[in-house]
Design an enzyme around this catalytic site. Structure first.
Site: not given
Ligand SMILES: NC(=O)c1ccc[n+]([C@@H]2O[C@H](COP(=O)([O-])OP(=O)(O)OC[C@H]3O[C@@H](n4cnc5c(N)ncnc54)[C@H](OP(=O)(O)O)[C@@H]3O)[C@@H](O)[C@H]2O)c1
Length: 303
Positions: A51, A75, A77, A117, A140
């Site tokens: 967690d 994260a 997100t 971004d 965020y």
């Molecule tokens: N998505 C975008 O458009 C975007 C854009 C720019 C940068 N980013 C960055 O890229 C990275 C990867 O993002 P992503 O798109 O892969 O996001 P994502 O699909 O939402 O994955 C985030 C993961 O973090 C997990 N998480 C959230 N809260 C948690 C907690 N308390 N303990 C443990 N795990 C937790 C979620 O778990 P669950 O599966 O259980 O929900 C999910 O598996 C992040 O740093 C994000 O900020 C994302």
């Protein structure tokens, strides 16, 4: 004698980027076999429960495994929900990277901190360079900016890489591509915001960039996206055209351009958040690929 394996802890292993990182593990880095330890929020086959809101657990995991690298892809997100859950967003996005970094500073490991971004406001109307000051608009973005700062204050510069990405999407998880495909199958028409510009970024390429950071030992602040620029409206139109061509959609839904004012959301978003990735592409020796080409490749692979 050096360690035989390169030990890497991946957080957020069930997320869209986390899954792409797991799918693309290199056999070896610098002649050392890669041992990937994957953590997820709820556990699951082959993963360890972590967690990220529990800073002590983050520290303990690093102390127990003493990894060479942590790839922090986990994260909070949910950009809009973060406006009403600022404490949880801060715990996951800021306190956790700080705790991981503090523990790595003690054990001698390195951190790849994924960021966004959305640490920028978009007000300058030009692509952002990695060295520019952050100025987030919402909870965020502010929590991710705080995570960058927390990691940077705990680790020396040669042990930290911050990799900011934009508009991440892929074949699994919660993302714009899958949402638009679902809505287009369900609805005759939909409205999509046309006055926010960024660059869609496929998880496969971003995962490749993550592994290239480890392979090359890259540190500092870096920007990664696919090449080109688009509004969400442009992205939706391209999804429609390419999905129809691939037979993933049976009919075209009408797509109407909206302004941000037409589509109010709890969180404000940058109107122009292109990332200047020139230096990162050189540092990682990865060529630019236009976002429409990576989208086409992904949709072709899905058929
Ligand atoms: N998505 C975008 O458009 C975007 C854009 C720019 C940068 N980013 C960055 O890229 C990275 C990867 O993002 P992503 O798109 O892969 O996001 P994502 O699909 O939402 O994955 C985030 C993961 O973090 C997990 N998480 C959230 N809260 C948690 C907690 N308390 N303990 C443990 N795990 C937790 C979620 O778990 P669950 O599966 O259980 O929900 C999910 O598996 C992040 O740093 C994000 O900020 C994302």
């Amino acid at each position: 004698m050096g360690a035989v394996t390169m030990k890497v802890i991946l957080t957020g292993g069930a997320g869209q980027l986390g899954q792409a990182v797991r799918r693309s593990v290199p056999n070896a880095i610098g002649g050392r076999a890669v041992e990937l330890i994957t953590t997820t929020r709820s556990g699951g086959e082959g993963t360890i429960v972590l967690d990220l809101a529990d800073a002590a657990a983050c520290r303990a995991l690093v102390e127990q495994h003493q990894p060479d690298w942590v790839i922090n892809a986990g994260a909070y997100t949910a950009v809009d929900k973060a406006e009403t859950e600022p404490n949880l967003a801060h715990a996951v996005n800021a306190t956790a990277p700080g705790a991981l970094a503090e523990a790595l500073a003690c054990t001698g490991g390195q951190l790849l901190q994924l960021s966004t971004d959305f640490v920028f406001s978009g007000a300058q109307g030009l692509p952002y360079r990695p060295d520019q000051p952050v100025d987030p608009l919402g909870v965020y973005g502010a929590s991710k900016a705080a995570g960058e700062a927390a990691a940077a204050s705990a680790l020396t510069a040669d042990c930290l890489c911050i990799l900011r990405a934009s508009w991440v999407y892929g074949p699994v998880g919660r993302n714009f591509l899958l949402t638009i495909l679902r809505l287009m199958a369900e609805q005759e028409q939909l409205g999509v915001v046309a006055d926010q510009v960024g660059c869609p970024t496929c998880t496969a390429g971003l995962a490749r960039a993550c592994w290239a950071v480890l392979e090359r030992g890259v540190c500092g602040i870096h920007h990664w996206s696919d090449a080109g620029a688009a509004s969400w409206y442009d992205f939706a139109i391209a999804i429609s055209e390419l999905a129809l061509a691939q037979g993933l959609l049976q009919r075209a839904a009408a797509v109407r351009p909206l302004t941000t004012a037409d589509y109010p959301t709890p969180a404000r978003r940058p109107s122009y958040s292109l990332l200047d990735c020139t230096g990162t592409r050189k540092a990682l020796d990865l060529p630019p690929t236009h976002w429409r080409q990576t989208l086409r490749q992904l949709l072709e692979a899905a058929t």
